[in-house]
Design a protein around this motif. Structure first.
Motif, PDB file in Angstrom:
ATOM      1  N   ASN A  56      -1.825   6.235 -15.612  1.00  0.00           N
ATOM      2  CA  ASN A  56      -2.054   5.100 -16.508  1.00  0.00           C
ATOM      3  C   ASN A  56      -1.042   3.983 -16.300  1.00  0.00           C
ATOM      4  O   ASN A  56      -0.937   3.094 -17.132  1.00  0.00           O
ATOM      5  N   THR A  57      -0.283   4.047 -15.204  1.00  0.00           N
ATOM      6  CA  THR A  57       0.775   3.054 -15.004  1.00  0.00           C
ATOM      7  C   THR A  57       0.477   2.060 -13.895  1.00  0.00           C
ATOM      8  O   THR A  57       1.256   1.132 -13.689  1.00  0.00           O
ATOM      9  N   ASP A  58      -0.618   2.234 -13.182  1.00  0.00           N
ATOM     10  CA  ASP A  58      -0.990   1.327 -12.096  1.00  0.00           C
ATOM     11  C   ASP A  58      -2.434   0.901 -12.262  1.00  0.00           C
ATOM     12  O   ASP A  58      -3.286   1.700 -12.676  1.00  0.00           O
ATOM     13  N   ARG A  59      -2.705  -0.336 -11.888  1.00  0.00           N
ATOM     14  CA  ARG A  59      -4.072  -0.842 -11.867  1.00  0.00           C
ATOM     15  C   ARG A  59      -4.216  -1.666 -10.602  1.00  0.00           C
ATOM     16  O   ARG A  59      -3.687  -2.776 -10.493  1.00  0.00           O
ATOM     17  N   ALA A  60      -4.913  -1.108  -9.624  1.00  0.00           N
ATOM     18  CA  ALA A  60      -5.196  -1.798  -8.368  1.00  0.00           C
ATOM     19  C   ALA A  60      -6.628  -2.314  -8.446  1.00  0.00           C
ATOM     20  O   ALA A  60      -7.548  -1.549  -8.719  1.00  0.00           O
ATOM     21  N   LEU A  61      -6.788  -3.603  -8.213  1.00  0.00           N
ATOM     22  CA  LEU A  61      -8.086  -4.251  -8.396  1.00  0.00           C
ATOM     23  C   LEU A  61      -8.557  -4.953  -7.128  1.00  0.00           C
ATOM     24  O   LEU A  61      -7.758  -5.564  -6.419  1.00  0.00           O
ATOM     25  N   PHE A  62      -9.862  -4.895  -6.908  1.00  0.00           N
ATOM     26  CA  PHE A  62     -10.520  -5.666  -5.864  1.00  0.00           C
ATOM     27  C   PHE A  62     -11.306  -6.796  -6.511  1.00  0.00           C
ATOM     28  O   PHE A  62     -11.900  -6.618  -7.584  1.00  0.00           O
ATOM     29  N   ALA A  63     -11.364  -7.917  -5.839  1.00  0.00           N
ATOM     30  CA  ALA A  63     -12.355  -8.951  -6.124  1.00  0.00           C
ATOM     31  C   ALA A  63     -13.465  -8.733  -5.104  1.00  0.00           C
ATOM     32  O   ALA A  63     -13.200  -8.530  -3.917  1.00  0.00           O
ATOM     33  N   ASP A  68     -18.799  -7.587  -0.233  1.00  0.00           N
ATOM     34  CA  ASP A  68     -17.562  -7.881   0.488  1.00  0.00           C
ATOM     35  C   ASP A  68     -16.365  -7.989  -0.441  1.00  0.00           C
ATOM     36  O   ASP A  68     -16.397  -8.750  -1.417  1.00  0.00           O
ATOM     37  N   VAL A  69     -15.305  -7.238  -0.116  1.00  0.00           N
ATOM     38  CA  VAL A  69     -14.053  -7.370  -0.848  1.00  0.00           C
ATOM     39  C   VAL A  69     -13.391  -8.662  -0.397  1.00  0.00           C
ATOM     40  O   VAL A  69     -13.218  -8.904   0.797  1.00  0.00           O
ATOM     41  N   CYS A  70     -13.033  -9.516  -1.370  1.00  0.00           N
ATOM     42  CA  CYS A  70     -12.473 -10.825  -1.028  1.00  0.00           C
ATOM     43  C   CYS A  70     -11.131 -11.079  -1.714  1.00  0.00           C
ATOM     44  O   CYS A  70     -10.610 -12.193  -1.651  1.00  0.00           O
ATOM     45  N   GLY A  71     -10.555 -10.053  -2.337  1.00  0.00           N
ATOM     46  CA  GLY A  71      -9.263 -10.245  -2.973  1.00  0.00           C
ATOM     47  C   GLY A  71      -8.688  -8.945  -3.488  1.00  0.00           C
ATOM     48  O   GLY A  71      -9.398  -7.934  -3.602  1.00  0.00           O
ATOM     49  N   LEU A  72      -7.397  -9.005  -3.803  1.00  0.00           N
ATOM     50  CA  LEU A  72      -6.652  -7.814  -4.202  1.00  0.00           C
ATOM     51  C   LEU A  72      -5.521  -8.214  -5.134  1.00  0.00           C
ATOM     52  O   LEU A  72      -4.907  -9.277  -4.950  1.00  0.00           O
ATOM     53  N   VAL A  73      -5.245  -7.374  -6.115  1.00  0.00           N
ATOM     54  CA  VAL A  73      -4.035  -7.493  -6.937  1.00  0.00           C
ATOM     55  C   VAL A  73      -3.674  -6.092  -7.430  1.00  0.00           C
ATOM     56  O   VAL A  73      -4.540  -5.236  -7.592  1.00  0.00           O
ATOM     57  N   TRP A  74      -2.374  -5.882  -7.632  1.00  0.00           N
ATOM     58  CA  TRP A  74      -1.872  -4.599  -8.123  1.00  0.00           C
ATOM     59  C   TRP A  74      -0.972  -4.896  -9.304  1.00  0.00           C
ATOM     60  O   TRP A  74      -0.092  -5.744  -9.223  1.00  0.00           O
ATOM     61  N   CYS A  75      -1.191  -4.200 -10.414  1.00  0.00           N
ATOM     62  CA  CYS A  75      -0.354  -4.334 -11.599  1.00  0.00           C
ATOM     63  C   CYS A  75       0.258  -2.972 -11.892  1.00  0.00           C
ATOM     64  O   CYS A  75      -0.437  -1.950 -11.847  1.00  0.00           O
TER      65      CYS A  75
END
Length: 176
Positions: A56-63, A68-75
């Motif tokens: 519950n401590t990480d959230r990896a996200l795709f756009a 097609d995956v066009c973006g990434l962010v990690w919280c």
């Protein structure tokens, strides 16, 4: 139509490919380098995503745009600092830039952090007041904090720490 969604454990090869593409496309935007990460074994990549999705401590996200995956962010919520969240690995594919993908990724990461009780979110951005990344973070309410520091050892580029702070965290019940 752009959508934002969590990365699933079985998508580690896509995550690896997108992360390496980001490092190659925007080498001045990350503390790590393509050379440092390109030699990672499959187990390294699959474990990274499995660990992120299991807790519950990480959230990896795709756009995603269509298929097609066009973006990434990690919280990430650092265990030693309750109420804090860190943003990493923010990147948008060049063909998707200027379409609100970065804002959507950041908005989803911020909403997740707040729903987990965070009242402050931190990130670092290459110090360039006119850059699209800097404008994005300022538009979302981030403010520069502290002095600029070298992006990585041996780099002439500087990074600016930024923070966004909310008055009070949102409880898990309020966020849903």
């Amino acid at each position: 139509m752009i959508s934002i969604r969590p990365i699933a454990p079985h998508e580690w090869p896509t995550y690896r490919d997108i992360r390496l593409q980001a490092l190659r496309d925007s080498p001045d935007a990350f503390g790590s380098t393509w050379e440092a990460e390109a030699t990672g074994r499959d187990e390294h990549w699959s474990t990274r995503i499995a660990s992120a999705t299991a807790g519950n401590t990480d959230r990896a996200l795709f756009a995603v745009n269509g298929d097609d995956v066009c973006g990434l962010v990690w919280c990430k919520l650092p265990a030693a600092e309750p109420g804090i969240a860190d943003i990493y690995q923010m990147w948008v594919h060049p063909a998707a830039r200027g379409q609100g993908v970065g804002s959507a990724l950041l908005g989803e990461a911020l909403a997740w952090a707040r729903s987990r009780g965070s009242h402050r979110v931190r990130l670092g951005v290459t110090a360039n007041a006119g850059s699209p990344a800097m404008r994005l973070y300022l538009a979302h309410g981030f403010l520069p904090v502290g002095q600029v520091e070298p992006l990585r050892e041996g780099s002439e580029l500087m990074v600016q720490a930024m923070e966004l702070e909310w008055n009070a965290p949102v409880s898990h019940r309020e966020a849903r």
